[in-house]
Design a protein around this motif. Structure first.
Motif, PDB file in Angstrom:
ATOM      1  N   TYR A  27       0.854  -1.178   0.000  1.00 55.44           N
ATOM      2  CA  TYR A  27       0.000   0.000   0.000  1.00 55.44           C
ATOM      3  C   TYR A  27       0.896   1.235   0.000  1.00 55.44           C
ATOM      4  CZ  TYR A  27      -3.962  -2.971   1.203  1.00 55.44           C
ATOM      5  OH  TYR A  27      -4.938  -3.932   1.190  1.00 55.44           O
ATOM      6  N   LEU A  28       0.469   2.276  -0.699  1.00 60.17           N
ATOM      7  CA  LEU A  28       1.273   3.488  -0.765  1.00 60.17           C
ATOM      8  C   LEU A  28       1.550   4.060   0.618  1.00 60.17           C
ATOM      9  CD1 LEU A  28      -0.120   5.383  -3.892  1.00 60.17           C
ATOM     10  CD2 LEU A  28       1.688   3.664  -3.763  1.00 60.17           C
ATOM     11  N   VAL A  29       0.598   3.947   1.531  1.00 57.92           N
ATOM     12  CA  VAL A  29       0.795   4.469   2.887  1.00 57.92           C
ATOM     13  C   VAL A  29       1.911   3.727   3.621  1.00 57.92           C
ATOM     14  CG1 VAL A  29      -0.914   3.033   4.085  1.00 57.92           C
ATOM     15  CG2 VAL A  29      -0.425   5.354   4.919  1.00 57.92           C
ATOM     16  N   ASP A  30       2.229   2.514   3.180  1.00 59.18           N
ATOM     17  CA  ASP A  30       3.272   1.715   3.821  1.00 59.18           C
ATOM     18  C   ASP A  30       4.642   1.907   3.186  1.00 59.18           C
ATOM     19  OD1 ASP A  30       1.404   0.706   5.610  1.00 59.18           O
ATOM     20  OD2 ASP A  30       0.905  -0.985   4.323  1.00 59.18           O
ATOM     21  N   LEU A  31       4.730   2.738   2.164  1.00 57.57           N
ATOM     22  CA  LEU A  31       6.032   3.010   1.549  1.00 57.57           C
ATOM     23  C   LEU A  31       6.876   3.857   2.495  1.00 57.57           C
ATOM     24  CD1 LEU A  31       4.956   3.912  -2.104  1.00 57.57           C
ATOM     25  CD2 LEU A  31       5.897   1.748  -1.277  1.00 57.57           C
ATOM     26  N   PRO A  32       8.180   3.595   2.541  1.00 63.91           N
ATOM     27  CA  PRO A  32       9.043   4.420   3.397  1.00 63.91           C
ATOM     28  C   PRO A  32       9.062   5.873   2.921  1.00 63.91           C
ATOM     29  CG  PRO A  32      10.197   2.436   2.654  1.00 63.91           C
ATOM     30  CD  PRO A  32       8.910   2.512   1.885  1.00 63.91           C
ATOM     31  N   LEU A  33       9.143   6.781   3.869  1.00 64.75           N
ATOM     32  CA  LEU A  33       9.195   8.203   3.549  1.00 64.75           C
ATOM     33  C   LEU A  33      10.371   8.502   2.618  1.00 64.75           C
ATOM     34  CD1 LEU A  33       8.085  11.055   3.931  1.00 64.75           C
ATOM     35  CD2 LEU A  33       9.481  11.227   6.010  1.00 64.75           C
ATOM     36  N   ALA A  34      11.519   7.880   2.874  1.00 62.13           N
ATOM     37  CA  ALA A  34      12.703   8.120   2.044  1.00 62.13           C
ATOM     38  C   ALA A  34      12.443   7.767   0.575  1.00 62.13           C
ATOM     39  CB  ALA A  34      13.893   7.326   2.578  1.00 62.13           C
ATOM     40  N   TYR A  35      11.654   6.744   0.329  1.00 61.81           N
ATOM     41  CA  TYR A  35      11.322   6.338  -1.044  1.00 61.81           C
ATOM     42  C   TYR A  35      10.466   7.406  -1.721  1.00 61.81           C
ATOM     43  CZ  TYR A  35       9.857   3.017  -4.730  1.00 61.81           C
ATOM     44  OH  TYR A  35       9.610   2.377  -5.923  1.00 61.81           O
ATOM     45  N   GLN A  41      12.490  13.863  -5.739  1.00 63.38           N
ATOM     46  CA  GLN A  41      13.753  14.366  -6.288  1.00 63.38           C
ATOM     47  C   GLN A  41      13.956  13.942  -7.738  1.00 63.38           C
ATOM     48  OE1 GLN A  41      16.421  12.703  -3.379  1.00 63.38           O
ATOM     49  NE2 GLN A  41      16.258  14.486  -2.021  1.00 63.38           N
ATOM     50  N   LYS A  42      13.581  12.725  -8.064  1.00 67.17           N
ATOM     51  CA  LYS A  42      13.764  12.185  -9.416  1.00 67.17           C
ATOM     52  C   LYS A  42      12.635  12.566 -10.361  1.00 67.17           C
ATOM     53  CE  LYS A  42      17.539   9.950  -8.574  1.00 67.17           C
ATOM     54  NZ  LYS A  42      18.801  10.317  -9.192  1.00 67.17           N
ATOM     55  N   GLY A  43      11.482  12.854  -9.795  1.00 65.41           N
ATOM     56  CA  GLY A  43      10.298  13.159 -10.595  1.00 65.41           C
ATOM     57  C   GLY A  43       9.274  12.043 -10.448  1.00 65.41           C
ATOM     58  N   PHE A  44       8.081  12.422 -10.019  1.00 64.62           N
ATOM     59  CA  PHE A  44       7.018  11.436  -9.877  1.00 64.62           C
ATOM     60  C   PHE A  44       6.586  10.944 -11.255  1.00 64.62           C
ATOM     61  CE2 PHE A  44       6.374  13.941  -5.938  1.00 64.62           C
ATOM     62  CZ  PHE A  44       6.469  12.910  -5.022  1.00 64.62           C
ATOM     63  N   PRO A  45       6.129   9.687 -11.341  1.00 65.22           N
ATOM     64  CA  PRO A  45       5.609   9.189 -12.618  1.00 65.22           C
ATOM     65  C   PRO A  45       4.394  10.018 -13.054  1.00 65.22           C
ATOM     66  CG  PRO A  45       5.722   7.411 -10.979  1.00 65.22           C
ATOM     67  CD  PRO A  45       6.031   8.688 -10.275  1.00 65.22           C
ATOM     68  N   ASP A  46       4.111   9.978 -14.330  1.00 64.60           N
ATOM     69  CA  ASP A  46       2.927  10.658 -14.846  1.00 64.60           C
ATOM     70  C   ASP A  46       1.673   9.932 -14.381  1.00 64.60           C
ATOM     71  OD1 ASP A  46       4.433  12.526 -16.257  1.00 64.60           O
ATOM     72  OD2 ASP A  46       4.488  11.297 -18.071  1.00 64.60           O
ATOM     73  N   LEU A  57       3.155  11.555   0.033  1.00 69.97           N
ATOM     74  CA  LEU A  57       4.285  12.260   0.643  1.00 69.97           C
ATOM     75  C   LEU A  57       3.771  13.391   1.529  1.00 69.97           C
ATOM     76  CD1 LEU A  57       7.284  12.784   1.021  1.00 69.97           C
ATOM     77  CD2 LEU A  57       7.243  14.086  -1.122  1.00 69.97           C
ATOM     78  N   THR A  58       2.815  14.149   1.039  1.00 73.64           N
ATOM     79  CA  THR A  58       2.229  15.235   1.825  1.00 73.64           C
ATOM     80  C   THR A  58       1.535  14.683   3.068  1.00 73.64           C
ATOM     81  OG1 THR A  58       1.915  16.566  -0.169  1.00 73.64           O
ATOM     82  CG2 THR A  58       0.596  17.159   1.763  1.00 73.64           C
ATOM     83  N   ILE A  59       0.791  13.602   2.908  1.00 68.10           N
ATOM     84  CA  ILE A  59       0.091  12.979   4.040  1.00 68.10           C
ATOM     85  C   ILE A  59       1.087  12.556   5.114  1.00 68.10           C
ATOM     86  CG2 ILE A  59      -1.164  10.868   4.699  1.00 68.10           C
ATOM     87  CD1 ILE A  59      -2.765  11.264   2.047  1.00 68.10           C
ATOM     88  N   LYS A  60       2.177  11.927   4.693  1.00 60.77           N
ATOM     89  CA  LYS A  60       3.190  11.496   5.654  1.00 60.77           C
ATOM     90  C   LYS A  60       3.869  12.694   6.308  1.00 60.77           C
ATOM     91  CE  LYS A  60       4.311   6.897   3.936  1.00 60.77           C
ATOM     92  NZ  LYS A  60       4.709   6.096   5.088  1.00 60.77           N
ATOM     93  N   ASP A  61       4.175  13.722   5.525  1.00 61.89           N
ATOM     94  CA  ASP A  61       4.791  14.933   6.072  1.00 61.89           C
ATOM     95  C   ASP A  61       3.910  15.580   7.137  1.00 61.89           C
ATOM     96  OD1 ASP A  61       7.175  14.878   4.662  1.00 61.89           O
ATOM     97  OD2 ASP A  61       6.509  16.284   3.112  1.00 61.89           O
ATOM     98  N   GLU A  62       2.605  15.479   6.962  1.00 60.37           N
ATOM     99  CA  GLU A  62       1.657  16.107   7.888  1.00 60.37           C
ATOM    100  C   GLU A  62       1.229  15.168   9.023  1.00 60.37           C
ATOM    101  OE1 GLU A  62       0.829  19.319   7.789  1.00 60.37           O
ATOM    102  OE2 GLU A  62       2.077  19.586   6.006  1.00 60.37           O
ATOM    103  N   GLY A  63       1.754  13.939   9.027  1.00 61.24           N
ATOM    104  CA  GLY A  63       1.428  12.998  10.098  1.00 61.24           C
ATOM    105  C   GLY A  63       0.019  12.440  10.015  1.00 61.24           C
ATOM    106  N   LEU A  64      -0.528  12.331   8.808  1.00 57.78           N
ATOM    107  CA  LEU A  64      -1.910  11.891   8.633  1.00 57.78           C
ATOM    108  C   LEU A  64      -2.043  10.422   8.214  1.00 57.78           C
ATOM    109  CD1 LEU A  64      -3.241  15.082   6.837  1.00 57.78           C
ATOM    110  CD2 LEU A  64      -3.514  14.449   9.239  1.00 57.78           C
TER     111      LEU A  64
END
Length: 80
Positions: A27-35, A41-46, A57-64
C-alpha cells in the motif's frame, strides 16, 4: 477558498498499491518516507500513480497516515 478532499479518491488512495519496483504490492501508505522523497527528487511518474505518490508524501509529512489506515480498515475494498 477551502479545498475539500474527494472521499472517493481518498478511499482509492487508501487501497492503492505500488505497481512496480522494490515495493511492488505494498500500500502506498506503507512506503518508506525516504522512497517518496526520492521520487520527488527524481520526478514522480505521470498520471494517477504520480499524483497519489505526491499526495502520500504530503500525508506522511503532515502525520496523517493513521487517517489513511483507518479508511482502509473501516471501508474495505469491494470486490469487483
Amino acid at each position: 477558498m477551502e479545498m475539500q478532499p474527494d472521499p472517493k479518491q481518498l478511499l482509492e488512495l487508501a487501497h492503492y498499491k505500488m505497481p512496480f519496483g522494490k515495493y511492488k504490492g505494498r500500500y502506498l501508505v506503507d512506503l518508506p518516507l525516504a522512497y517518496l522523497v526520492w521520487f520527488r527528487q527524481k520526478g514522480f511518474p505521470d498520471g494517477k500513480l504520480g499524483n497519489y505518490l505526491n499526495t502520500m508524501l504530503t500525508i506522511k509529512d503532515e502525520g496523517l497516515e493513521p487517517l489513511i489506515r483507518k479508511l482502509r480498515k473501516e471501508f474495505p475494498k469491494e470486490s469487483s
